[in-house]
Design a protein around this motif. Sequence first.
Motif, PDB file in Angstrom:
ATOM      1  N   ASP A 111       4.146  -7.621  11.636  1.00 52.76           N
ATOM      2  CA  ASP A 111       3.140  -7.432  10.610  1.00 52.76           C
ATOM      3  C   ASP A 111       3.534  -7.818   9.214  1.00 52.76           C
ATOM      4  N   ALA A 150       3.002  -6.031   5.544  1.00 51.99           N
ATOM      5  CA  ALA A 150       2.834  -4.732   6.064  1.00 51.99           C
ATOM      6  C   ALA A 150       2.474  -3.554   5.111  1.00 51.99           C
ATOM      7  N   GLY A 206       3.047   0.740   5.272  1.00 52.91           N
ATOM      8  CA  GLY A 206       3.491   0.812   6.724  1.00 52.91           C
ATOM      9  C   GLY A 206       2.422   1.514   7.545  1.00 52.91           C
ATOM     10  N   ASP A 226      -0.185   0.652   9.217  1.00 54.47           N
ATOM     11  CA  ASP A 226      -0.584  -0.150  10.493  1.00 54.47           C
ATOM     12  C   ASP A 226       0.755  -0.306  11.293  1.00 54.47           C
ATOM     13  N   VAL A 227       1.913  -0.488  10.724  1.00 56.34           N
ATOM     14  CA  VAL A 227       3.078  -0.509  11.585  1.00 56.34           C
ATOM     15  C   VAL A 227       3.401   0.936  12.122  1.00 56.34           C
ATOM     16  N   PRO A 267       6.904  -2.844  16.847  1.00 58.23           N
ATOM     17  CA  PRO A 267       6.527  -3.675  15.599  1.00 58.23           C
ATOM     18  C   PRO A 267       7.668  -3.913  14.624  1.00 58.23           C
ATOM     19  N   ALA A 324       7.881  -4.779  10.465  1.00 56.94           N
ATOM     20  CA  ALA A 324       7.245  -4.973   9.310  1.00 56.94           C
ATOM     21  C   ALA A 324       7.784  -6.118   8.391  1.00 56.94           C
ATOM     22  N   GLU A 384       7.675  -7.582   4.485  1.00 54.09           N
ATOM     23  CA  GLU A 384       7.260  -7.112   3.444  1.00 54.09           C
ATOM     24  C   GLU A 384       7.970  -7.844   2.255  1.00 54.09           C
ATOM     25  N   LEU A 386       8.958   1.667   3.297  1.00 47.59           N
ATOM     26  CA  LEU A 386       9.101   1.234   4.863  1.00 47.59           C
ATOM     27  C   LEU A 386      10.436   1.757   5.271  1.00 47.59           C
ATOM     28  N   SER A 409      13.083  -2.127  12.368  1.00 49.12           N
ATOM     29  CA  SER A 409      11.777  -2.494  12.411  1.00 49.12           C
ATOM     30  C   SER A 409      11.304  -3.005  10.932  1.00 49.12           C
ATOM     31  N   VAL A 410      11.985  -3.210   9.862  1.00 49.38           N
ATOM     32  CA  VAL A 410      11.590  -3.592   8.591  1.00 49.38           C
ATOM     33  C   VAL A 410      12.488  -5.098   8.350  1.00 49.38           C
ATOM     34  N   ASN A 442      -1.373 -10.786  10.181  1.00 49.85           N
ATOM     35  CA  ASN A 442      -1.312 -10.609   8.785  1.00 49.85           C
ATOM     36  C   ASN A 442      -2.619 -10.012   8.406  1.00 49.85           C
TER      37      ASN A 442
END
Length: 161
Positions: free
Chosen positions: A91, A94, A97, A99-100, A111, A113, A115, A124, A137-138, A159
């Motif tokens: 993502d 992101a 967060g 959506d993630v 997912p 993220a 960023e 996040l 996840s980040v 995106n």
Amino acid sequence: MMDVSSALEIIKLAQVDGTDTSRAALSNAIDDVVQATGETYTRQSASYEEVRKAQPWQWDYYIEGLLLALVRSRIADGRLACPSGRWSLLDVGAGYGRDVVRLAKQPDIKPVALEYSDGFVKALEALQEDGTLDSASVARGDMRDMRTVADASFECVRNHA
């Protein structure tokens, strides 16, 4: 760094007539706008969720549904390999967060993220710390330079920044 208005004017002129703007001047103007945008997101990140609202718009759900259905159909018919049963989705941009977090609740999606903004990265990371997102996840990164993302490391990239 030049002021944002001057940078935007250089970008506008380059779009109209690229011969009047040097590549270096255009590159610097773009960098200045991106930096100013990142700084603004960092300043506004605490209130961004409130301003943007916690739920996506209906159009967002529709587009996301099409994307997820497409990936799932390609996995189902063998055009996209997914041996683990969970496919990874990057993502890009992101934000805080929203959506993630929603995508992480899907049993078949893992997912990540990506960023750039410090404020959003902190938000996040807080989601990781409280267990809402898993530890991998980040990722901090700039969507203009995806060299930090290994080729073919995600089954899907979205995106919505």
